[in-house]
Write a protein that holds these residues in place. Structure first.
Motif, PDB file in Angstrom:
ATOM      1  N   PRO A  95       0.828  -1.221   0.000  1.00 33.84           N
ATOM      2  CA  PRO A  95       0.000   0.000   0.000  1.00 33.84           C
ATOM      3  C   PRO A  95       0.854   1.259   0.000  1.00 33.84           C
ATOM      4  N   ASN A  96       0.200   2.373  -0.034  1.00 32.20           N
ATOM      5  CA  ASN A  96       0.881   3.662  -0.058  1.00 32.20           C
ATOM      6  C   ASN A  96       1.002   4.197   1.363  1.00 32.20           C
ATOM      7  N   TYR A 110       2.490  19.437   0.867  1.00 35.98           N
ATOM      8  CA  TYR A 110       3.230  18.563  -0.042  1.00 35.98           C
ATOM      9  C   TYR A 110       3.402  17.225   0.658  1.00 35.98           C
ATOM     10  N   ALA A 111       2.992  16.145  -0.027  1.00 34.04           N
ATOM     11  CA  ALA A 111       3.016  14.818   0.579  1.00 34.04           C
ATOM     12  C   ALA A 111       3.637  13.827  -0.383  1.00 34.04           C
ATOM     13  N   CYS A 112       4.361  12.843   0.167  1.00 33.84           N
ATOM     14  CA  CYS A 112       4.960  11.760  -0.608  1.00 33.84           C
ATOM     15  C   CYS A 112       4.680  10.439   0.098  1.00 33.84           C
ATOM     16  N   GLY A 113       4.488   9.391  -0.716  1.00 34.86           N
ATOM     17  CA  GLY A 113       4.225   8.067  -0.170  1.00 34.86           C
ATOM     18  C   GLY A 113       4.996   6.995  -0.906  1.00 34.86           C
ATOM     19  N   CYS A 121       4.535  11.704  -5.173  1.00 34.63           N
ATOM     20  CA  CYS A 121       4.282  12.903  -4.377  1.00 34.63           C
ATOM     21  C   CYS A 121       3.098  13.658  -4.977  1.00 34.63           C
ATOM     22  N   ILE A 122       2.402  14.436  -4.154  1.00 33.41           N
ATOM     23  CA  ILE A 122       1.274  15.232  -4.623  1.00 33.41           C
ATOM     24  C   ILE A 122       1.256  16.567  -3.898  1.00 33.41           C
ATOM     25  N   TYR A 123       0.649  17.553  -4.547  1.00 37.25           N
ATOM     26  CA  TYR A 123       0.362  18.845  -3.945  1.00 37.25           C
ATOM     27  C   TYR A 123      -1.083  18.820  -3.461  1.00 37.25           C
ATOM     28  N   ILE A 124      -1.301  19.340  -2.270  1.00 31.42           N
ATOM     29  CA  ILE A 124      -2.639  19.307  -1.682  1.00 31.42           C
ATOM     30  C   ILE A 124      -2.999  20.710  -1.229  1.00 31.42           C
ATOM     31  N   GLY A 136       8.328  10.822  -7.078  1.00 27.61           N
ATOM     32  CA  GLY A 136       8.712  10.712  -5.680  1.00 27.61           C
ATOM     33  C   GLY A 136      10.060  10.080  -5.441  1.00 27.61           C
ATOM     34  N   ARG A 137      10.737   9.643  -6.488  1.00 24.76           N
ATOM     35  CA  ARG A 137      12.032   8.995  -6.301  1.00 24.76           C
ATOM     36  C   ARG A 137      13.057   9.996  -5.778  1.00 24.76           C
TER      37      ARG A 137
END
Length: 748
Positions: A95-96, A110-113, A121-124, A136-137
């Motif tokens: 899972p993430n 800013y979040a990364c999984g 990664c995503i911007y929220i 995300g690497r």
């Protein structure tokens, strides 16, 4: 390839809820949701009003003073999960898992999984609307079990993690650079990092530097086994890399060893967690302290934890000193003996010449180690393995500042300790979880006075102060809690106000008489407890400990407790056998810092009736709680033991009694039957003995017996051999009608 769902859930509807549960002496709040599991990252707003939670396949937002709860579902699609499984990974690890969660600016997160071993990664937006996904690497680990660190400064992301699937390429990088600034990373071909485990990173604005804390293999030590060392490294946020040498590489990277070691002892060489204590208002930034938890790879210190503190002044001194150089032929480190061309780690080297950059490229390991403050350990625990740490400076009632540590153990306990001149004093121990759980994250909100603990099941909210737990001035003072002091007006232990006072608090000495001189110190004795026992019964009476620093003593009025009759157990309880000599009154006294208080009173007496199985009590009001290093429930522990109460055996007693009566009846019947047979056998004539008796009889006796025979024949009752109609009772021969045999019956 990113599956995103937005959910808005009310905290008292559906599966999201806040629950209030009681740890001994504490009321804790637990937040949980069936979709928010394996809490890996916590992020607090500066004012402490909002808590962002990064978990498995989701992120959540909790507002402190309302019931609004936002949840963002961010789980990998089935295709990515299948590919992860085909690579040999367990489905439970695919899972993430959110590993990076930071404020990008005032409106975005800013979040990364890990995203099925393919980091994303995503911007929220702050209201939990997702924008475009991002690579995300190098920003987030592939493996959810690998530790990493990340921090955003001025919209740029600084990370310490691994950049490949196998976890063999550790990097310290900068991303999200804009304009003339470029993304930077370490040159992984130079061996700047040796299999590191990243712990934490922190930014000091006045220095313009970010410090990374991690552990790695110490190649400078020529040992047979790999020797783990704790490190601190630095980079400058103004770094943009070299023009020809070290292009897109750090020019300000330098590292040094953190040495948590007491004199003449093996070091605690593996860092577990670290937190920053900023200087007090008006103090220079050089007074910044870093408090870290360290363990040892040596078996002699196995199971022990140490806390060490390091001053920024000492760190800067080491980084401005001499550096080691690596001999590329022998792979041996040695001290640089020539004149320094430049100071490695100095900001602004990106504009330096190629000769200077080549020097800092080869000389990045400081020759000296950073020693702890006072060259001594802040505290050592031989019983607990600490895993997480938070530190706070607290102003006491006398306006003095004290350092308070919040330490989490592997077994799920929170220790609150205050640092004094003579060492650390454990104020209390809070049981955060009923069952041991792995702690994922820890956040301290100083404005709100709470600690958030993230686990696999949710988030637990723990207040930093627990002043209402102490009900007397003596208990409030003996706790030595900088958060609390005794208010003589309201006669309660309250949180320290901003108005200085010397009453009701003594953090350094814990002197009850001086701190409570305006309060009556006449202690209220606890209600007595009556314990009814049977003789020869083993009794165990308990005594609640005032604290782990207190000494418990048992006493009897006008009597001495002999070790021949009494057993003093390690938990403070007293065990003995109930005899006439051991019946009576017992008192348990607690002595701490020169102050005495009665903790328990018992009256042990013999049961008045064998049917009485449970002890009775005196009318007992609600007793006061005990100020304690280990928090005790306000109602106090249950003082009766299984020896005093005992189960009821009435049914078994009735069954045994009935069986005993039956057995006695059978025995009596058998005895009577045997006597009857014996009497019959004695009165029956024997053929063998008749002739012998007749030989001894006189002529008169024979004639009398002949007359009896004639009389018997006359009555029609002839005697035959072997058939007896009379009984021999009390030495008298009687006939069937109860008359003597030589007396005619009335019928004849």
């Amino acid at each position: 390839n990113t599956s995103l769902k937005f959910g808005h859930t009310h905290s008292f509807k559906g599966s999201t809820f806040f629950s209030l549960y009681c740890s001994p002496g504490r009321n804790l709040i637990r937040f949980s949701n069936h979709n928010v599991r394996n809490t890996t990252t916590l992020l607090l707003s500066q004012d402490g009003d909002m808590l962002y939670v990064g978990a498995r396949d989701s992120m959540a937002l909790k507002l402190n003073h309302s019931v609004i709860f936002f949840q963002l579902d961010w789980s990998p699609p089935d295709k990515d999960l299948e590919q992860c499984s085909m690579k040999g990974k367990k489905m439970a690890d695919c899972p993430n898992f959110i590993r990076v969660l930071q404020f990008l600016n005032t409106t975005h997160l800013y979040a990364c999984g890990t995203f099925a071993f393919s980091p994303r990664c995503i911007y929220i937006v702050s209201c939990f609307h997702c924008l475009k996904p991002d690579e995300g690497r190098g920003r987030c680990p592939y493996d959810p079990y690998q530790r990493n660190t990340a921090i955003i400064v001025d919209g740029e992301l600084y990370t310490g993690t691994v950049a490949d699937y196998r976890g063999n390429r550790p990097v310290i990088s900068r991303y999200l650079s804009e304009g003339s600034r470029v993304d930077l990373k370490l040159d992984d071909t130079l061996g700047w990092l040796e299999d590191p485990t990243f712990i934490r990173s922190t930014f000091l604005p006045d220095e313009g530097k970010i410090y990374f804390f991690f552990s790695e293999v110490g190649r400078e030590y020529d040992f047979i086994d790999k020797f783990i060392v704790s490190r601190i490294s630095q980079i400058c946020t103004s770094d943009v890399g070299g023009q020809r040498t070290l292009q897109r590489r750090w020019t300000t990277f330098a590292k040094a060893q953190l040495l948590c070691q007491a004199d003449n002892e093996l070091p605690y060489n593996v860092i577990q967690d670290i937190d920053t204590l900023l200087p007090a208002d008006g103090a220079p930034e050089d007074d910044t302290l870093f408090y870290g938890i360290f363990t040892s790879q040596w078996s002699v210190n196995s199971g022990r934890s140490a806390v060490c503190s390091f001053r920024l002044t000492d760190i800067k001194s080491v980084f401005t000193g001499n550096y080691k150089v690596l001999n590329r032929d022998t792979l041996q480190w040695r001290a640089w003996v020539q004149e320094k061309v430049a100071n490695p780690g100095e900001c602004g080297l990106h504009n330096a010449s190629d000769n200077v950059l080549r020097f800092v490229k080869e000389n990045f390991l400081a020759d000296e180690s950073v020693r702890p403050v006072g060259r001594s350990l802040t505290m050592v625990s031989a019983e607990h393995n600490y895993t997480h740490l938070a530190v706070q400076r607290v102003q006491a009632a006398n306006s003095r500042h004290y350092t308070v540590l919040f330490l989490l153990t592997e077994s799920g306990y929170l220790h609150k300790a205050v640092l004094l001149q003579n060492g650390a004093h454990i104020i209390e121990e809070v049981q955060v979880f009923e069952q041991p759980q792995p702690i994922k994250s820890l956040k301290l909100s100083i404005p709100k006075g709470v600690i958030y603990v993230g686990t696999s099941e949710g988030v637990v909210k723990v207040p930093t102060a627990n002043c209402s737990f102490y009900w007397t001035c003596a208990q409030c003072v003996l706790a030595r809690d900088p958060f609390c002091h005794w208010d003589p007006v309201s006669r309660t232990c309250v949180i320290v106000s901003k108005i200085p006072t010397t009453l009701g608090q003594d953090i350094d000495g814990g002197n009850v008489e001086e701190a409570c001189n305006s309060v009556s110190l006449t202690p209220s004795c606890p209600a007595g407890e009556l314990v009814s026992v049977s003789l020869n019964e083993v009794i165990r009476i308990q005594c609640p400990a005032a604290s782990q620093l207190s000494q418990q003593v048992w006493e009897r009025p006008n009597s001495r407790l002999s070790s021949d009759l009494y057993l003093f157990l390690e938990d403070g309880s007293l065990s003995f056998v109930a005899t006439p000599a051991t019946l009576g009154h017992y008192l348990c006294l607690s002595f701490e810092n020169g102050y005495q208080q009665t903790m328990a009173i018992y009256h042990v007496k013999q049961k008045s009736s064998p049917m009485t199985q449970s002890p009775t009590r005196f009318p007992r009001p609600q007793t006061y709680p005990i100020p304690t290093t280990q928090a005790v429930s306000r109602h106090g522990p249950e003082l009766h033991t299984s020896f005093a109460k005992g189960p009821c055996y009435l049914r078994e007693l009735v069954v045994v009694s009935v069986l005993l009566v039956i057995c006695l009846s059978l025995l009596i019947t058998m005895v009577l039957y045997a006597l009857r047979q014996r009497c019959r056998s004695r009165t029956a004539p024997q053929a063998g003995t008749a002739n012998r008796d007749s030989d001894r009889r006189t002529p008169v006796e024979q004639e009398a017996l002949s007359g009896n025979n004639i009389l018997s024949k006359h009555n029609g009752q002839a005697l035959h051999s072997g058939h007896v109609s009379g009984l021999f009772c009390n030495g008298t021969l009687t006939g069937p009608n109860g008359h003597l045999p030589n007396t005619p019956s009335e019928e004849s």
